[in-house]
Design an enzyme around this catalytic site. Structure first.
Site, PDB file in Angstrom:
ATOM      1  N   GLN B 131      98.402 134.560  -3.819  1.00  0.00           N
ATOM      2  CA  GLN B 131      97.287 133.825  -2.498  1.00  0.00           C
ATOM      3  C   GLN B 131      97.280 132.471  -2.518  1.00  0.00           C
ATOM      4  OE1 GLN B 131      92.742 133.274  -4.108  1.00  0.00           O
ATOM      5  NE2 GLN B 131      92.000 133.344  -1.879  1.00  0.00           N
ATOM      6  N   GLY B 132      97.788 132.116  -1.267  1.00  0.00           N
ATOM      7  CA  GLY B 132      97.936 130.532  -0.859  1.00  0.00           C
ATOM      8  C   GLY B 132      97.377 130.152  -0.402  1.00  0.00           C
ATOM      9  N   TYR B 133      96.574 129.225  -0.777  1.00  0.00           N
ATOM     10  CA  TYR B 133      95.250 128.750  -0.339  1.00  0.00           C
ATOM     11  C   TYR B 133      95.110 127.140  -0.068  1.00  0.00           C
ATOM     12  CZ  TYR B 133      92.154 132.612   1.817  1.00  0.00           C
ATOM     13  OH  TYR B 133      91.543 134.131   2.582  1.00  0.00           O
ATOM     14  N   SER B 166      97.930 131.539  -8.315  1.00  0.00           N
ATOM     15  CA  SER B 166      98.367 132.774  -9.224  1.00  0.00           C
ATOM     16  C   SER B 166      99.523 133.696  -9.166  1.00  0.00           C
ATOM     17  CB  SER B 166      96.901 133.675  -9.325  1.00  0.00           C
ATOM     18  OG  SER B 166      95.443 132.458  -9.118  1.00  0.00           O
ATOM     19  N   GLU B 248      87.349 137.798  -2.661  1.00  0.00           N
ATOM     20  CA  GLU B 248      87.685 137.078  -3.941  1.00  0.00           C
ATOM     21  C   GLU B 248      86.639 137.272  -5.339  1.00  0.00           C
ATOM     22  OE1 GLU B 248      89.640 133.727  -3.594  1.00  0.00           O
ATOM     23  OE2 GLU B 248      90.675 133.951  -6.005  1.00  0.00           O
ATOM     24  N   GLU B 379      80.274 123.924  -8.068  1.00  0.00           N
ATOM     25  CA  GLU B 379      79.488 123.425  -6.232  1.00  0.00           C
ATOM     26  C   GLU B 379      78.548 124.195  -5.344  1.00  0.00           C
ATOM     27  OE1 GLU B 379      81.194 122.265  -9.254  1.00  0.00           O
ATOM     28  OE2 GLU B 379      79.811 121.740 -10.536  1.00  0.00           O
TER      29      GLU B 379
END
Lengths: 379, 396
Positions: B131-133, B166, B248, B379
Site C-alpha cells: 500500500q503506497g499511501y 508494509s 483496512e 486521533e
C-alpha cells in the site's frame, strides 16, 4: 431474533418509543418528583403499559401473557430509560414475574402471573440488607414453625417495596450470613401482619423501601423453589434483572448523549460552535464508541437469555459492568459539556445522572460484576 | 434440510478431503503466515497446496464474484464457510492486502477489464500487493501527499517517495496514491496500480523500536505504469483512498491485532507470573485489570459480530473507525498489561535467561505502539467519528 432486530421487534421498539414520548416523557417524571407523589409512579400509566401487553411481555400465553421474549422486554426498558419513565416494570416484571417463572410453584404461577400480566398486581423481590449488593449476605431469618415458617429481620433498598402487593423475601433457613447455601425464597403479602414498610427518599426519586419483618408467619405454601437452594434460583432471576436494568441504563445514556451532541451543535463560544473544538469532539466520539459497545453487550445478553445459553451469568455481568461504566461516563460528560446549564435542576441532564448512579448500584456495581465475571470464568 | 445446511455438508466434506493436516495446527510464528506472491518461499509444501486448493475454489475471497475468480458465495454461505474453517482450526490459506484492501475497492471502482486482470491473481495468491499511501510529509494529513504522476503517451511516469509501506521489500506491486493535479489538494489525487519489478522502484526496510522491519521506504524514480492502471476517475482517487482505509481499518482490527485465541491466555499468564490462590489470580489489583480487559475484548467481539450482521457482505462505513479505535487502544493496553504481569521477564532484549514468551512480549509491546498510528491514528479515527458519524463541524 439476535443482533439485528426482526420486523416484530422493530415494531415493538417503535411503538414503545412513541408511547413513552407521548404518555410518560421526562416532564411526567419531573411532575411526580415535584409533587412528592406517594406511589412514585402513575398507576394509570402502568394500566396503559399493561394494555400494551408489556406487563406480561415475558409471561407465557397460558398465564395470560404475551410471550414475546426477553429481548422484547429489554427494548421496552430501553425506551423507558430514554424517557426516565417511572414504572414498576423492573420490580414487578423483571423481578416478580421473573422469580415466579424461575422458582414459582404451579399454584403460585396460576394465581399470580395472570394478575401481573393484567397490570393488577405489583410485586418485588427483597434482597439487600446492606448498602452493597450481595445476596449471600442475607441474615433475615426464617425459622421452621409447625408446617410453616416465621420470618424476622430487615430488608432495604427493596424496589417498589412500599407499594408491592406481594413481596418475595430472600431469607436464611440455615448457615451463616455470607454463605450461599441455606437461603430460601418466601412469598409474602405486602400487608401481612408484622410487616412494616418505609419508603426511602433516594437520589433518583424512584422507589426503594426499607422493610421490617417482625415474626411474620407464613405457611409452607409460601416457599418458592428449593429450601436452602434459593441463591441459585435467585441468581437466574437476577441475571434477567441485570440485563434488563442495563437496557434501561443504555436508553438513559443514549438520551444524554443525544442531548449533549445537540448542545455541541448549537452552543457558541469564542465565535465558534463548541462542537468544533477537538477536545470535545474526541470525547464525544469516545462516548459514542462506548455506547456502541454497550448496545452490543445488552443485545447479546438479551438474545442469549431467549436462546437459553449456558453463558447467561457471564453475559449478564458483562452487560451490567460495561453499561454501568458507560452510563457513568456519559452522564458525567453530559453535565460537563453542558457547562453551567447542566448543573441546574431545570435541565434534564442532572435527572439522568441521578437515575444512573442509583441504577449503577442496583443489582451490583461494575466492581461487583467484574469480580463475579472473574469468578465465573476462573480468573 | 435448508440450502444452507446442504452447503455446510458440502463444505465439511470438501475440507476433510482438501485441508492438509499441518494446516489444521496453530501457527508457530509470523513466518507461518502465507502472503503469496511471486517471491513467496513456502517452507511447508502443504501451505502451498492449501493455498492452491482454496484459491482454485475462490474461497480465499468467498464473496467475490465467480467471474473474477472469487467464491461467489452469499454473505450467509461465507459465514458458514468461516465457521467450518474455524471448526477444524484451519489456518488462513492466504493473508493479503490484495484480499483485504485492494480487491474490495476494485470491485466498487474498477472497470470490468481491470477486474478481470487484477482480481484472479489476488484470489490465487499469485501476486503480493503493498500500500503506497503515507509519505514523509503526509502522515495523518494524508491528502498532503506529493508523489507526482504525469501522463506521457499511454504511460504514467511517477516520481516521489512513500514511507511506512508494509512489506514493500517482499511485494510485487503497489497500489499508490499519486498527485495528478498540484493546483488543488484532495481533488488532485489519483489511485494508480504500479508493478514494482522495475528499475524505477526501490525499497529500503526501516528498523523499528522492536528491532524488526515490517515497514519500508519506497522510492519512485521515473517509475512507469500503463495508463489503463488508473483506477476510477483521474483526480478521483481520494474517495477510493478513504474507502480503502475503511476496509483496512475493519480488517486489521478484526484480525491483525490478535484479539482472538492468543488473548485467551491472559489470565493464565497472570496466574503463572503473579501466583494463584484458590484458583484465583493472587494479585487482586491485576486480577481486576485482567477481567476489565477480558470484558472489553468480549464487548468488542460482540460489536464486530453485530456490525457485520447489520451490514451487507463486504460493505464498510465510517463506523470502521470505531472498530479501529477500540482495537488499537485495546491491544496496546493488553501488551502493557502483559508486561506488568510478567515484570522484568518481559523486559529483556535477548539471551537464554529470558523465556521465549517473555522476549515475544517485549517485542510485541513495542510493536503494538504502531497499532494506534498505522491505518489512521487514534486521533484521526476520533476525528472521523466526530465529523462523519456524529456530524460535528470543523473549526472555522
Amino acid at each position: 431474533m439476535g443482533l439485528v432486530l426482526d420486523e416484530e421487534q422493530t415494531i415493538l421498539k417503535d411503538s414503545a418509543k412513541a408511547f413513552f414520548a407521548e404518555q410518560a416523557p421526562v416532564t411526567a417524571f419531573r411532575k411526580l418528583r415535584d409533587s412528592n407523589d406517594e406511589t412514585g409512579f402513575s398507576r394509570d400509566l402502568w394500566s396503559a403499559m399493561a394494555e400494551m401487553g408489556w406487563a406480561g411481555i415475558i409471561i407465557p400465553e397460558e398465564f395470560g401473557g404475551l410471550d414475546f421474549g426477553f429481548q422484547g422486554l429489554t427494548l421496552v426498558l430501553e425506551e423507558q430509560g430514554r424517557n426516565l419513565t417511572a414504572s414498576p416494570l423492573v420490580s414487578t416484571v423483571l423481578l416478580g414475574a421473573g422469580a415466579l417463572l424461575e422458582a414459582g410453584t404451579e399454584a403460585q404461577k396460576n394465581a399470580l402471573l395472570p394478575m401481573i400480566a393484567a397490570g393488577e398486581l405489583l410485586m418485588t423481590v427483597a434482597i439487600d440488607e446492606d448498602h452493597h449488593f450481595d445476596p449471600a449476605n442475607t441474615a433475615l431469618a426464617a425459622k421452621a414453625d409447625g408446617d410453616g415458617y416465621v420470618l424476622t429481620g430487615e430488608k432495604t433498598f427493596v424496589l417498589d417495596g412500599h407499594v408491592a402487593d406481594k413481596i418475595i423475601v430472600l431469607a436464611r433457613t440455615s448457615g451463616e450470613k455470607g454463605d450461599r447455601k441455606g437461603l430460601t425464597l418466601f412469598l409474602i403479602d405486602g400487608t401481612a401482619g408484622g410487616v412494616t414498610r418505609e419508603r426511602l427518599d433516594m437520589l433518583d426519586s424512584r422507589n426503594a423501601a426499607r422493610i421490617k419483618l417482625d415474626q411474620v408467619k407464613v405457611s409452607s405454601e409460601a416457599v418458592m423453589g428449593p429450601i436452602d437452594g434459593g441463591y441459585d434460583a435467585l441468581s437466574k432471576v437476577l441475571d434477567r434483572a441485570m440485563i434488563g436494568l442495563s437496557a434501561e441504563m443504555l436508553g438513559g445514556a443514549a438520551a444524554v448523549f443525544e442531548m449533549t451532541l445537540e448542545y455541541l451543535k448549537e452552543r457558541r463560544q469564542f465565535g465558534q460552535l463548541i462542537g468544533s473544538f477537538q477536545s470535545l469532539q474526541h470525547r464525544a466520539a469516545d462516548m459514542f464508541t462506548q455506547l456502541e459497545l454497550s448496545k452490543s453487550v445488552v443485545m447479546t445478553a438479551a438474545t442469549a437469555m431467549d436462546e437459553g445459553s449456558n453463558e447467561i451469568a457471564s453475559l449478564a455481568s458483562l452487560a451490567k459492568a460495561f453499561v454501568s461504566e458507560t452510563s457513568n461516563q456519559v452522564t458525567r460528560e453530559g453535565i460537563q459539556m453542558h457547562g453551567g446549564i447542566g448543573m441546574t435542576d431545570e435541565h434534564d441532564v442532572g435527572l439522568y445522572l441521578k437515575r444512573s448512579r442509583v441504577a449503577e448500584h442496583t443489582f451490583g456495581s461494575a466492581g461487583y460484576h467484574r469480580d463475579r465475571y472473574a469468578r465465573l470464568n476462573d480468573y | 434440510m435448508s440450502d444452507l445446511d446442504v452447503f455446510r455438508e458440502e463444505v465439511r466434506a470438501w475440507l476433510v478431503e482438501n485441508c492438509p493436516p499441518s494446516m489444521r495446527t496453530p501457527m508457530g510464528n509470523d513466518e507461518d503466515v502465507v502472503w503469496g506472491g511471486r517471491k513467496a518461499n513456502y517452507k511447508n509444501p502443504e501451505a502451498k497446496l492449501w493455498l492452491d486448493r482454496m484459491g482454485a475454489k475462490g474461497w480465499t475471497a468467498p464473496t467475490w464474484p465467480k467471474e473474477y475468480g472469487g467464491g461467489g458465495l452469499s454473505k450467509e454461505e461465507a459465514s458458514v464457510l468461516g465457521q467450518e474453517l474455524g471448526r477444524i482450526n484451519a489456518r488462513p490459506a492466504l493473508a493479503s492486502f490484495g484480499l483485504w484492501m485492494l480487491g474490495p475497492v476494485l470491485l466498487e471502482y474498477a472497470t470490468d477489464e481491470q477486474l478481470k486482470e487484477h482480481l484472479p491473481p489476488i484470489v490465487r495468491g499469485e501476486i503480493r500487493w503493498c500500500q503506497g499511501y503515507s509519505e514523509p510529509g503526509a502522515g495523518s494529513d494524508l491528502a498532503g501527499l506529493q508523489t507526482r504522476a504525469v501522463l506521457e503517451g499511454d504511460e504514467y511516469v511517477i516520481n516521489g517517495q512513500k514511507v511506512w509501506t508494509s512489506y514493500a521489500d517482499k511485494a510485487d506491486a503497489i497500489f499508490c496514491l499519486v498527485r495528478t493535479d498540484t493546483s488543488t489538494k484532495h481533488e488532485g489525487i489519483s489511485f494508480l496500480l504500479i508493478d514494482m519489478d522495475q528499475a524505477g522502484v526501490t525499497t529500503k526496510p526501516i528498523k523499528l523500536i522492536s528491532g524488526n522491519s515490517p515497514f519500508c521506504e519506497t522510492f519512485l524514480d521515473d517509475a512507469r505504469t500503463p495508463a489503463r492502471n488508473l483506477i476510477g476517475r483521474l483526480n478521483g482517487g481520494w474517495e477510493i483512498a478513504k474507502k480503502l482505509l475503511q476496509h483496512e481499518r475493519t480488517n486489521i482490527s478484526a484480525g491483525g491485532f490478535g484479539a482472538g485465541g492468543r488473548s485467551a491466555a491472559l489470565e493464565e499468564v497472570a496466574k503463572e507470573y503473579l501466583g494463584a490462590e484458590g484458583g484465583k489470580i493472587a494479585d487482586a489489583v491485576k486480577r481486576d485489570e485482567v477481567v476489565r480487559h477480558k470484558m472489553l475484548e468480549r464487548a468488542f467481539a460482540q460489536t464486530l459480530k453485530r456490525m457485520s450482521a447489520e451490514s451487507k457482505a463486504g460493505e464498510v462505513s465510517p463506523a470502521s473507525s470505531i472498530i479501529k479505535y477500540v482495537a488499537a487502544e485495546m491491544n496496546k493496553d493488553r501488551m502493557e498489561l502483559l508486561v506488568e504481569i510478567m515484570g522484568l521477564q518481559a523486559l529483556g532484549w535477548s539471551g537464554d535467561y529470558f523465556s521465549a514468551e517473555g522476549l515475544a512480549t517485549t517485542r510485541g509491546m513495542l510493536r503494538s505502539k504502531a497499532n494506534s498510528i498505522e491505518g489512521g491514528t487514534t486521533e484521526v479515527n476520533l476525528n472521523v467519528i466526530a465529523k462523519r458519524v456524529l456530524g460535528l463541524r470543523d473549526h472555522q
